[in-house]
Design a protein around this motif. Sequence first.
Motif, mmCIF file in Angstrom:
data_model
loop_
_atom_site.group_PDB
_atom_site.id
_atom_site.type_symbol
_atom_site.label_atom_id
_atom_site.label_comp_id
_atom_site.label_asym_id
_atom_site.label_seq_id
_atom_site.Cartn_x
_atom_site.Cartn_y
_atom_site.Cartn_z
ATOM 1 N N GLY A 29 0.708 -43.091 21.850
ATOM 2 C CA GLY A 29 1.831 -43.441 20.985
ATOM 3 C C GLY A 29 1.628 -44.732 20.218
ATOM 4 O O GLY A 29 1.437 -45.792 20.805
ATOM 5 N N ARG A 30 1.623 -44.651 18.907
ATOM 6 C CA ARG A 30 1.438 -45.823 18.046
ATOM 7 C C ARG A 30 2.596 -45.999 17.064
ATOM 8 O O ARG A 30 3.022 -47.097 16.801
ATOM 9 N N ARG A 31 3.066 -44.889 16.490
ATOM 10 C CA ARG A 31 4.119 -44.946 15.466
ATOM 11 C C ARG A 31 5.475 -44.701 16.116
ATOM 12 O O ARG A 31 5.716 -43.628 16.648
ATOM 13 N N LYS A 32 6.332 -45.698 16.052
ATOM 14 C CA LYS A 32 7.639 -45.615 16.698
ATOM 15 C C LYS A 32 8.681 -44.958 15.801
ATOM 16 O O LYS A 32 8.754 -45.242 14.608
ATOM 17 N N ILE A 33 9.461 -44.081 16.406
ATOM 18 C CA ILE A 33 10.645 -43.486 15.787
ATOM 19 C C ILE A 33 11.754 -43.677 16.813
ATOM 20 O O ILE A 33 11.661 -43.150 17.927
ATOM 21 N N PHE A 34 12.774 -44.452 16.435
ATOM 22 C CA PHE A 34 13.805 -44.866 17.388
ATOM 23 C C PHE A 34 13.094 -45.565 18.545
ATOM 24 O O PHE A 34 12.333 -46.478 18.331
ATOM 25 N N ASN A 35 13.289 -45.143 19.787
ATOM 26 C CA ASN A 35 12.574 -45.773 20.907
ATOM 27 C C ASN A 35 11.451 -44.887 21.432
ATOM 28 O O ASN A 35 10.937 -45.125 22.517
ATOM 29 N N LYS A 36 11.088 -43.883 20.678
ATOM 30 C CA LYS A 36 10.051 -42.938 21.087
ATOM 31 C C LYS A 36 8.873 -43.068 20.128
ATOM 32 O O LYS A 36 8.920 -43.810 19.166
ATOM 33 N N SER A 37 7.832 -42.304 20.393
ATOM 34 C CA SER A 37 6.678 -42.329 19.483
ATOM 35 C C SER A 37 6.543 -40.982 18.781
ATOM 36 O O SER A 37 6.908 -39.935 19.334
ATOM 37 N N LEU A 38 6.017 -41.031 17.586
ATOM 38 C CA LEU A 38 5.751 -39.809 16.823
ATOM 39 C C LEU A 38 4.778 -38.924 17.595
ATOM 40 O O LEU A 38 4.962 -37.705 17.685
ATOM 41 N N GLU A 39 3.762 -39.530 18.174
ATOM 42 C CA GLU A 39 2.750 -38.771 18.912
ATOM 43 C C GLU A 39 3.362 -38.064 20.125
ATOM 44 O O GLU A 39 3.032 -36.909 20.406
ATOM 45 N N GLY A 40 4.244 -38.760 20.830
ATOM 46 C CA GLY A 40 4.928 -38.141 21.966
ATOM 47 C C GLY A 40 5.831 -37.003 21.531
ATOM 48 O O GLY A 40 5.899 -35.961 22.186
ATOM 49 N N SER A 41 6.507 -37.174 20.398
ATOM 50 C CA SER A 41 7.382 -36.117 19.880
ATOM 51 C C SER A 41 6.578 -34.903 19.431
ATOM 52 O O SER A 41 7.002 -33.758 19.650
ATOM 53 N N LEU A 42 5.431 -35.130 18.804
ATOM 54 C CA LEU A 42 4.573 -34.006 18.421
ATOM 55 C C LEU A 42 4.047 -33.268 19.648
ATOM 56 O O LEU A 42 3.956 -32.034 19.655
ATOM 57 N N ALA A 43 3.717 -34.016 20.693
ATOM 58 C CA ALA A 43 3.272 -33.398 21.946
ATOM 59 C C ALA A 43 4.419 -32.598 22.567
ATOM 60 O O ALA A 43 4.202 -31.505 23.103
ATOM 61 N N HIS A 44 5.636 -33.131 22.491
ATOM 62 C CA HIS A 44 6.811 -32.432 23.009
ATOM 63 C C HIS A 44 6.978 -31.100 22.295
ATOM 64 O O HIS A 44 7.129 -30.049 22.938
ATOM 65 N N PHE A 45 6.944 -31.125 20.970
ATOM 66 C CA PHE A 45 7.122 -29.906 20.177
ATOM 67 C C PHE A 45 6.016 -28.892 20.471
ATOM 68 O O PHE A 45 6.273 -27.700 20.657
ATOM 69 N N THR A 46 4.782 -29.364 20.532
ATOM 70 C CA THR A 46 3.646 -28.480 20.812
ATOM 71 C C THR A 46 3.771 -27.847 22.193
ATOM 72 O O THR A 46 3.541 -26.639 22.357
ATOM 73 N N ALA A 47 4.140 -28.637 23.196
ATOM 74 C CA ALA A 47 4.300 -28.114 24.552
ATOM 75 C C ALA A 47 5.427 -27.080 24.605
ATOM 76 O O ALA A 47 5.293 -26.045 25.275
ATOM 77 N N CYS A 48 6.512 -27.345 23.909
ATOM 78 C CA CYS A 48 7.624 -26.388 23.860
ATOM 79 C C CYS A 48 7.180 -25.079 23.213
ATOM 80 O O CYS A 48 7.492 -23.996 23.712
ATOM 81 N N LEU A 49 6.471 -25.180 22.106
ATOM 82 C CA LEU A 49 5.989 -23.967 21.425
ATOM 83 C C LEU A 49 5.016 -23.175 22.299
ATOM 84 O O LEU A 49 5.097 -21.942 22.368
ATOM 85 N N GLU A 50 4.112 -23.872 22.949
ATOM 86 C CA GLU A 50 3.145 -23.176 23.807
ATOM 87 C C GLU A 50 3.831 -22.489 24.981
ATOM 88 O O GLU A 50 3.534 -21.335 25.298
ATOM 89 N N ALA A 51 4.750 -23.192 25.621
ATOM 90 C CA ALA A 51 5.490 -22.598 26.744
ATOM 91 C C ALA A 51 6.299 -21.395 26.266
ATOM 92 O O ALA A 51 6.314 -20.342 26.924
ATOM 93 N N ALA A 52 6.957 -21.525 25.136
ATOM 94 C CA ALA A 52 7.765 -20.434 24.602
ATOM 95 C C ALA A 52 6.892 -19.237 24.219
ATOM 96 O O ALA A 52 7.263 -18.092 24.475
ATOM 97 N N TYR A 53 5.762 -19.516 23.606
ATOM 98 C CA TYR A 53 4.862 -18.431 23.225
ATOM 99 C C TYR A 53 4.410 -17.644 24.452
ATOM 100 O O TYR A 53 4.427 -16.412 24.462
ATOM 101 N N LEU A 54 4.010 -18.349 25.501
ATOM 102 C CA LEU A 54 3.569 -17.675 26.725
ATOM 103 C C LEU A 54 4.714 -16.911 27.380
ATOM 104 O O LEU A 54 4.547 -15.771 27.806
#
Length: 142
Positions: A68-93
């Motif tokens: 995480g390098r780029r902050k959005i609110f108190n979270k990171s863009l990288e963490g949010s992208l990982a969150h979205f990717t993990a959700c999509l992968e879990a949902a796809y499976l």
Amino acid sequence: MSDEPFFFFQRIKNIFKNKEQKKFSSITIFLFALFLTILIFEKNVAILAAAFLTFGDFFSKFFGIKFGRRKIFNKSLEGSLAHFTACLEAAYLLSHYLGTPFQVYLAGAAAATVFELLPLGVDDNFSVSLLSASVMTLFRIF
């Protein structure tokens, strides 16, 4: 004999973080949210929402801390992208077993990520599964 319960509770308080000793721990909130999600929503939606909370939270924390390098609110863009990717992968499976349409789980994954990212003033361990399940239910209806 009356000192035994006192001794037990003195010892068990050491498993909690300092900030959790005077409030609910995040795992309690997490489990309560999962319970409500299962109680309120249709089974397939509840399973996906639980997966979003479980896997999204894990991967956003891991990648947010590690990369995480780029902050959005108190979270990171990288963490949010990982969150979205993990959700999509879990949902796809899971969609192969649940028969969930792509647009429903895509909306749920996006909603889970947005609700995890936004500073709503509510613990995201509580809000992510309930709000993403609500969005998926609306997408199934309309």
